[in-house]
Design a protein around this motif. Structure first.
Motif, mmCIF file in Angstrom:
data_model
loop_
_atom_site.group_PDB
_atom_site.id
_atom_site.type_symbol
_atom_site.label_atom_id
_atom_site.label_comp_id
_atom_site.label_asym_id
_atom_site.label_seq_id
_atom_site.Cartn_x
_atom_site.Cartn_y
_atom_site.Cartn_z
ATOM 1 N N UNK A 1 20.756 47.731 32.315
ATOM 2 C CA UNK A 1 21.581 48.107 33.450
ATOM 3 C C UNK A 1 23.015 47.643 33.192
ATOM 4 N N UNK A 2 23.985 48.544 33.396
ATOM 5 C CA UNK A 2 25.377 48.223 33.103
ATOM 6 C C UNK A 2 26.024 47.374 34.191
ATOM 7 N N UNK A 3 25.402 47.269 35.342
ATOM 8 C CA UNK A 3 25.991 46.497 36.436
ATOM 9 C C UNK A 3 25.349 45.120 36.582
ATOM 10 N N UNK A 4 24.032 45.047 36.517
ATOM 11 C CA UNK A 4 23.351 43.766 36.718
ATOM 12 C C UNK A 4 22.966 43.081 35.414
ATOM 13 N N UNK A 5 22.971 43.826 34.298
ATOM 14 C CA UNK A 5 22.579 43.233 33.024
ATOM 15 C C UNK A 5 21.071 43.135 32.850
ATOM 16 N N UNK A 6 20.326 43.731 33.769
ATOM 17 C CA UNK A 6 18.867 43.684 33.704
ATOM 18 C C UNK A 6 18.387 44.453 32.481
ATOM 19 N N UNK A 7 17.520 43.822 31.666
ATOM 20 C CA UNK A 7 17.031 44.437 30.445
ATOM 21 C C UNK A 7 15.541 44.247 30.277
ATOM 22 N N UNK A 8 15.014 44.563 29.095
ATOM 23 C CA UNK A 8 13.586 44.411 28.845
ATOM 24 C C UNK A 8 13.149 42.952 28.919
ATOM 25 N N UNK B 1 31.792 57.934 39.195
ATOM 26 C CA UNK B 1 31.734 57.102 38.000
ATOM 27 C C UNK B 1 30.327 57.228 37.434
ATOM 28 N N UNK B 2 30.209 57.484 36.133
ATOM 29 C CA UNK B 2 28.909 57.663 35.500
ATOM 30 C C UNK B 2 28.503 56.362 34.805
ATOM 31 N N UNK B 3 27.374 55.781 35.237
ATOM 32 C CA UNK B 3 26.871 54.536 34.665
ATOM 33 C C UNK B 3 25.350 54.601 34.555
ATOM 34 N N UNK B 4 24.805 53.744 33.676
ATOM 35 C CA UNK B 4 23.356 53.573 33.610
ATOM 36 C C UNK B 4 23.014 52.383 34.497
ATOM 37 N N UNK B 5 22.274 52.671 35.577
ATOM 38 C CA UNK B 5 22.037 51.676 36.613
ATOM 39 C C UNK B 5 20.543 51.551 36.888
ATOM 40 N N UNK B 6 20.071 50.319 37.073
ATOM 41 C CA UNK B 6 18.683 50.087 37.465
ATOM 42 C C UNK B 6 18.508 50.527 38.916
ATOM 43 N N UNK B 7 17.331 51.036 39.237
ATOM 44 C CA UNK B 7 17.082 51.508 40.595
ATOM 45 C C UNK B 7 17.148 50.363 41.598
ATOM 46 N N UNK C 1 31.831 41.979 43.499
ATOM 47 C CA UNK C 1 31.142 40.693 43.658
ATOM 48 C C UNK C 1 30.320 40.295 42.437
ATOM 49 N N UNK C 2 30.121 41.214 41.473
ATOM 50 C CA UNK C 2 29.311 40.918 40.291
ATOM 51 C C UNK C 2 30.076 40.025 39.314
ATOM 52 N N UNK C 3 29.334 39.183 38.600
ATOM 53 C CA UNK C 3 29.903 38.321 37.569
ATOM 54 C C UNK C 3 30.291 39.168 36.360
ATOM 55 N N UNK C 4 31.449 38.874 35.757
ATOM 56 C CA UNK C 4 31.932 39.656 34.618
ATOM 57 C C UNK C 4 31.013 39.548 33.398
ATOM 58 N N UNK C 5 30.289 38.445 33.266
ATOM 59 C CA UNK C 5 29.399 38.256 32.113
ATOM 60 C C UNK C 5 28.229 39.238 32.140
ATOM 61 N N UNK C 6 27.816 39.671 33.325
ATOM 62 C CA UNK C 6 26.687 40.597 33.449
ATOM 63 C C UNK C 6 27.089 42.047 33.221
ATOM 64 N N UNK C 7 28.357 42.377 33.441
ATOM 65 C CA UNK C 7 28.810 43.761 33.372
ATOM 66 C C UNK C 7 28.997 44.228 31.932
ATOM 67 N N UNK C 8 28.764 45.515 31.702
ATOM 68 C CA UNK C 8 29.026 46.114 30.390
ATOM 69 C C UNK C 8 30.526 46.392 30.270
ATOM 70 N N UNK C 9 30.952 46.823 29.092
ATOM 71 C CA UNK C 9 32.373 47.117 28.878
ATOM 72 C C UNK C 9 32.841 48.255 29.777
ATOM 73 N N UNK C 10 32.013 49.289 29.923
ATOM 74 C CA UNK C 10 32.378 50.415 30.779
ATOM 75 C C UNK C 10 32.481 49.987 32.236
ATOM 76 N N UNK C 11 31.541 49.153 32.694
ATOM 77 C CA UNK C 11 31.568 48.679 34.079
ATOM 78 C C UNK C 11 32.758 47.743 34.308
ATOM 79 N N UNK C 12 33.123 46.934 33.306
ATOM 80 C CA UNK C 12 34.302 46.074 33.418
ATOM 81 C C UNK C 12 35.575 46.904 33.554
ATOM 82 N N UNK C 13 35.642 48.017 32.831
ATOM 83 C CA UNK C 13 36.802 48.895 32.924
ATOM 84 C C UNK C 13 36.908 49.500 34.327
ATOM 85 N N UNK C 14 35.777 49.899 34.890
ATOM 86 C CA UNK C 14 35.766 50.459 36.247
ATOM 87 C C UNK C 14 36.183 49.387 37.253
#
Length: 94
Positions: free
Chosen positions: A4-11, A46-52, A70-83
């Protein structure tokens, strides 16, 4: 592997435990969808890959703009940081 590009949630690696207590490794993938999300501040999609789960959290917290600010910058992807930077610039101009 999707993330997820916003929360950083992964496998996540987990153990499947049988009745006889034998542990078998498996991976759980998050439910990540390619979504077009409307930003009220930018007045565009804005087009992003986001967890449901992140989509539900966005609706609860008052929309995409409030959630990403409100999200922490460390969790965001480069595209989400740009947005996020574009949203901050637009807010500071007002």
């Amino acid at each position: 592997m999707s993330r997820c590009e916003i929360t950083g949630k992964g496998p996540v690696v987990k153990n499947l435990v049988s009745h006889s207590n034998i542990k078998t490794k498996s991976t759980a993938q998050p439910n990540v969808q390619k979504k077009r999300i409307f930003s009220r501040t930018l007045n565009e999609m804005v087009r992003l890959q986001v967890a449901t789960s992140a989509i539900r959290d966005m609706e609860h917290s008052g929309g995409f703009d409030a959630f990403i600010l409100n999200q922490d910058d460390a969790k965001l992807s480069k595209r989400a940081l740009a947005v996020k930077a574009r949203i901050k610039r637009k807010i500071s101009k007002k």
